[in-house]
Scaffold this motif. Sequence first.
Motif, PDB file in Angstrom:
ATOM      1  N   PRO B 331     -27.128  -1.274   5.580  1.00  0.00           N
ATOM      2  CA  PRO B 331     -26.762  -2.099   6.737  1.00  0.00           C
ATOM      3  C   PRO B 331     -25.727  -1.449   7.650  1.00  0.00           C
ATOM      4  O   PRO B 331     -25.857  -1.506   8.878  1.00  0.00           O
ATOM      5  CB  PRO B 331     -26.193  -3.370   6.099  1.00  0.00           C
ATOM      6  CG  PRO B 331     -26.852  -3.468   4.782  1.00  0.00           C
ATOM      7  CD  PRO B 331     -27.056  -2.052   4.332  1.00  0.00           C
ATOM      8  N   ARG B 335     -26.169  -0.441  11.559  1.00  0.00           N
ATOM      9  CA  ARG B 335     -25.299  -1.010  12.588  1.00  0.00           C
ATOM     10  C   ARG B 335     -24.780   0.080  13.503  1.00  0.00           C
ATOM     11  O   ARG B 335     -24.672  -0.106  14.711  1.00  0.00           O
ATOM     12  CB  ARG B 335     -24.150  -1.754  11.907  1.00  0.00           C
ATOM     13  CG  ARG B 335     -23.575  -2.842  12.751  1.00  0.00           C
ATOM     14  CD  ARG B 335     -22.672  -3.745  11.966  1.00  0.00           C
ATOM     15  NE  ARG B 335     -23.401  -4.734  11.198  1.00  0.00           N
ATOM     16  CZ  ARG B 335     -23.295  -4.890   9.897  1.00  0.00           C
ATOM     17  NH1 ARG B 335     -22.509  -4.105   9.196  1.00  0.00           N
ATOM     18  NH2 ARG B 335     -23.979  -5.801   9.282  1.00  0.00           N
ATOM     19  N   ILE B 341     -27.132  -8.097  13.641  1.00  0.00           N
ATOM     20  CA  ILE B 341     -27.830  -9.180  12.947  1.00  0.00           C
ATOM     21  C   ILE B 341     -26.994 -10.452  12.995  1.00  0.00           C
ATOM     22  O   ILE B 341     -25.789 -10.412  12.780  1.00  0.00           O
ATOM     23  CB  ILE B 341     -28.058  -8.807  11.461  1.00  0.00           C
ATOM     24  CG1 ILE B 341     -28.731  -7.438  11.327  1.00  0.00           C
ATOM     25  CG2 ILE B 341     -28.847  -9.892  10.746  1.00  0.00           C
ATOM     26  CD1 ILE B 341     -30.179  -7.395  11.673  1.00  0.00           C
ATOM     27  N   VAL B 342     -27.655 -11.559  13.285  1.00  0.00           N
ATOM     28  CA  VAL B 342     -27.003 -12.862  13.176  1.00  0.00           C
ATOM     29  C   VAL B 342     -27.784 -13.658  12.127  1.00  0.00           C
ATOM     30  O   VAL B 342     -28.879 -14.134  12.396  1.00  0.00           O
ATOM     31  CB  VAL B 342     -27.011 -13.608  14.523  1.00  0.00           C
ATOM     32  CG1 VAL B 342     -26.404 -14.997  14.365  1.00  0.00           C
ATOM     33  CG2 VAL B 342     -26.256 -12.813  15.564  1.00  0.00           C
ATOM     34  N   PRO B 343     -27.247 -13.752  10.912  1.00  0.00           N
ATOM     35  CA  PRO B 343     -28.025 -14.381   9.843  1.00  0.00           C
ATOM     36  C   PRO B 343     -28.022 -15.901   9.963  1.00  0.00           C
ATOM     37  O   PRO B 343     -27.226 -16.480  10.702  1.00  0.00           O
ATOM     38  CB  PRO B 343     -27.299 -13.951   8.572  1.00  0.00           C
ATOM     39  CG  PRO B 343     -25.894 -13.756   8.989  1.00  0.00           C
ATOM     40  CD  PRO B 343     -25.929 -13.324  10.436  1.00  0.00           C
ATOM     41  N   GLY B 350     -22.678 -14.553   7.318  1.00  0.00           N
ATOM     42  CA  GLY B 350     -22.265 -14.053   8.627  1.00  0.00           C
ATOM     43  C   GLY B 350     -20.751 -14.001   8.761  1.00  0.00           C
ATOM     44  O   GLY B 350     -20.223 -13.214   9.542  1.00  0.00           O
ATOM     45  N   THR B 364     -18.177  -6.744  10.554  1.00  0.00           N
ATOM     46  CA  THR B 364     -19.306  -5.953  11.049  1.00  0.00           C
ATOM     47  C   THR B 364     -18.915  -4.985  12.164  1.00  0.00           C
ATOM     48  O   THR B 364     -19.681  -4.106  12.499  1.00  0.00           O
ATOM     49  CB  THR B 364     -20.428  -6.845  11.604  1.00  0.00           C
ATOM     50  OG1 THR B 364     -19.963  -7.478  12.793  1.00  0.00           O
ATOM     51  CG2 THR B 364     -20.868  -7.880  10.597  1.00  0.00           C
ATOM     52  N   ARG B 418     -19.364 -11.512  18.469  1.00  0.00           N
ATOM     53  CA  ARG B 418     -18.968 -10.329  17.711  1.00  0.00           C
ATOM     54  C   ARG B 418     -20.079  -9.285  17.742  1.00  0.00           C
ATOM     55  O   ARG B 418     -19.825  -8.093  17.932  1.00  0.00           O
ATOM     56  CB  ARG B 418     -18.681 -10.755  16.270  1.00  0.00           C
ATOM     57  CG  ARG B 418     -18.409  -9.623  15.319  1.00  0.00           C
ATOM     58  CD  ARG B 418     -18.210 -10.138  13.915  1.00  0.00           C
ATOM     59  NE  ARG B 418     -19.471 -10.488  13.284  1.00  0.00           N
ATOM     60  CZ  ARG B 418     -19.574 -11.122  12.116  1.00  0.00           C
ATOM     61  NH1 ARG B 418     -18.494 -11.475  11.464  1.00  0.00           N
ATOM     62  NH2 ARG B 418     -20.749 -11.417  11.598  1.00  0.00           N
ATOM     63  N   GLU B 419     -21.309  -9.727  17.584  1.00  0.00           N
ATOM     64  CA  GLU B 419     -22.428  -8.772  17.602  1.00  0.00           C
ATOM     65  C   GLU B 419     -22.694  -8.287  19.020  1.00  0.00           C
ATOM     66  O   GLU B 419     -22.942  -7.106  19.245  1.00  0.00           O
ATOM     67  CB  GLU B 419     -23.686  -9.421  17.009  1.00  0.00           C
ATOM     68  CG  GLU B 419     -23.521  -9.953  15.594  1.00  0.00           C
ATOM     69  CD  GLU B 419     -23.023  -8.911  14.599  1.00  0.00           C
ATOM     70  OE1 GLU B 419     -23.407  -7.734  14.726  1.00  0.00           O
ATOM     71  OE2 GLU B 419     -22.240  -9.277  13.701  1.00  0.00           O
TER      72      GLU B 419
END
Lengths: 368, 515
Positions: B331, B335, B341-343, B350, B364, B418-419
Amino acid sequence: MLLLERRPVASSLMRWASPLLALILTIITGFVLFLVMGKDPVEGLKFFFITPVSDLSGLSELGLKMAPLLLCAAGLTVCYRARIWNIGAEGHFLMGALGASVMAVQLSASSGFWVLPLVLLTGVLAGMLWAAIAAGLKTHLHCNEILTTIMLNYIALNLLLFTVHGPLKDPFGFGFPQSVMFADSTLLPALIPGTRLHLGLAFGLLAAVAVWVLFARSFIGFQLNVVGQDHRAAAFAGFSVRRLTWFAFLVGGATAGLAGASEVTGPIGQLVPQVSPGYGYTAIIVVFLGRMDALGIVAASALLALTFIGGEMLQIAMHMPKAVTGLFQGLLLFYLLTCDAFIHYRIRRKKTALQPLSAAVTTAPQEA
Amino acid sequence: MGLCMTAAIRLKLENIVKEYPGCRANDGIDLTVGAGEIHALLGENGAGKSTLMKVIYGVIQPDQGRIVWNGHEVQVDNPAQARRMGIGMVFQHFSLFETLTVAENIALSLPPDEARNRNQLNQRIREVSERYGMALDPRRYVSTLSVGERQRVEIVRCLIQETTLLILDEPTSVLTPQEVSALFATLRKLSKEGCSILFISHKLEEVRSLCHTATVLRQGRVSGDCQPAEISATDIARLMVGDDTPISTQVTAAKPGATLVEIRGLGWKSKDPFGTSLSNVNLDLHKGEIVGIAGVAGNGQDELLKALSGEIRSGTGTISLEGLNIASLFPDQRRKLGVAIVPEERLGRGAVPDMSLADNALLTASGQGLVSRGLIRSGRVRAFSREVIRRFGVRCTGENNTAGSLSGGNLQKYIIGREALQNPRLLVASHPTWGVDVGSAVAIHESLVRLRDEGASILLISEDLDELYRLCNRLGALCDGRLSPLAPTSELHIEQLGQWMAGEFESGEVAHAVA
């Protein structure tokens, strides 16, 4: 009626008040215990908690006992932050003592600045080796580390007994199961001249600083925290749980191994069967009492070192049995775990006024 | 006590109050359900719907208030008593044993003497299920049933016990559009026979087509009663969210660019006998588009997300990101290549609930210069975290708040932010607005569209068909770990999508189903 109710948020006040509360409860229980045994409780508590630290030689003895506790606790903190319940500090400690002793005996004829570091390093490596067995069993075979590390403690103890009764036994020791006295070049220098306090305490304090840096500043410390709090978040973030598990175990083995090596090259100066009065186990209490925090474990290791010395004091001065040390340590842990429940829970008085009213309202179930 | 002047009123709640530490989940709720009435209970997540249902079904006791059942005041001590009174409930998450048969599962909830005679029970199950158009074979194992069929087992289980009030908690969230129509036919029939139905939902169009009356909850209070068929969905939504929240977002058309991701023959075998395996998933994603994956929960959505995030690496097939096969990367490596990724689970995957928002940024975003030589640059972490909070309108007192202290919607905005602030090339989001308040959902949709317009590829996995139709320019569906073909949203009829969700997308399979 009293209800135990979950707090909306964990109480940070209680997190730090809990150890103090546990200490107070331990003292109160000790007071009652002395009374029941027909001893003067004030005198007894004074001998246990105050007399040992009332002069320099007493303080240096405290530091002497603190050193192995702090070293073991520093390593265990790294494990416990990641929720790896390594109970094996005792075993790592014994292996460290054993490894260092083997090397010290080998090098008894050598002198030079490199001799002592090599002896200590051997102890560190022996502790790491012992921890590595439990780490491998956990990461590759999913063995519960609590069980494996406890069993490895017994194996380490028997290995040590075998060694002092056999290969390392002093041929001129009148049959006592102990090694020869180590040469001066393999002994730790004193920290305060004229006392038995040796460099081991400095190692312990350095380890505490390292733990602080690890968790306050480093990314590995952050990863260990995440693994401890949430395995799935760690997997999601891509942290390698396996690598972090190995890291925690090896650090735990290294510090406890160093503690064992410092003990045989420090105050004892030879390998004896009673090299540890249970430092590795007591260190577990230190970590919980110290809230898995660097400064906390320094304070907690001082307190628990005091229980060792205070226990000896009571044996001598008041003819109490040796078990008094273990009793006080056990009481402290028991009360701590009890008080810790109030970090996440609080007591609420249930409104009893509603009870009879609603009971009266309850009628037979209605059929439609 | 037996004043029977209110014979037509089956259930009446008066001033129900239920308090939890730190929140008043129900704050003086009144509710009346007549015999044979289909009554909707509407409200956003956290409005108090589930709490109220649990009060009626005897799972919890109210702190104050009266429950009047068929004209008599009662205290419902536990669900068993509720069932004896004639109240049945179908929870959102089914309570069925997968390793038992339909009949065995139903027998478990019956009194022992009724459960003993299995032949008679089988007969009753057949009768009840056929009468209401929900064909069921009592001897089948639950593990072999589809989600829709499992729901039928739950409903039949209630009906077999002479239920006069059936409570359904978000029953359509797990169904395909076709299954929803069948369920509604059943419910209408039950209603005609006098069974009252309490229908919990947040899907307004469904409520408008099915329910006679509706009670809308907001923040633990009744914000309005209405006849949903009479007023518009927008008016109902207003009752749900209040006056000052935008209700939906306008989405501009996408301008897809070059191909970014090519997934070929992706497969993965689940070790869990009841888990879902992925088989032969093929998918292309272009820059600047949002591709939606519909499907009923548990059909491989989570597995697909994990295969893309790198939490699953043991599969077959390739995932190439601009020509580079990333299928075996971890992962954190993915990244670094721009995969975000947003789980589905915000807390516990998350984000770590007990850690601060700043620490959760580090979870992350460590690759954004927040770590140097193994040491955390806490100034930068805080700055990054504050930037997320500011740009994505996260309501909190600062970056020191713990993730667990935020509401679902606010935490989701934080996680998406954040992502998004890491400038991902590919963003995979699973159920990003599930259980999120309307205001936050709008903000989340807007940020996804903004990211798309900046040139990112977005894969949106959702059960909310409205959301998928509104945001995506291409749609497909997952069923049993297989991915349907994808079609442009404008050309894909909802009936067709429903068939795909039910697994009817391979020519052989369709022929089989027809035959």
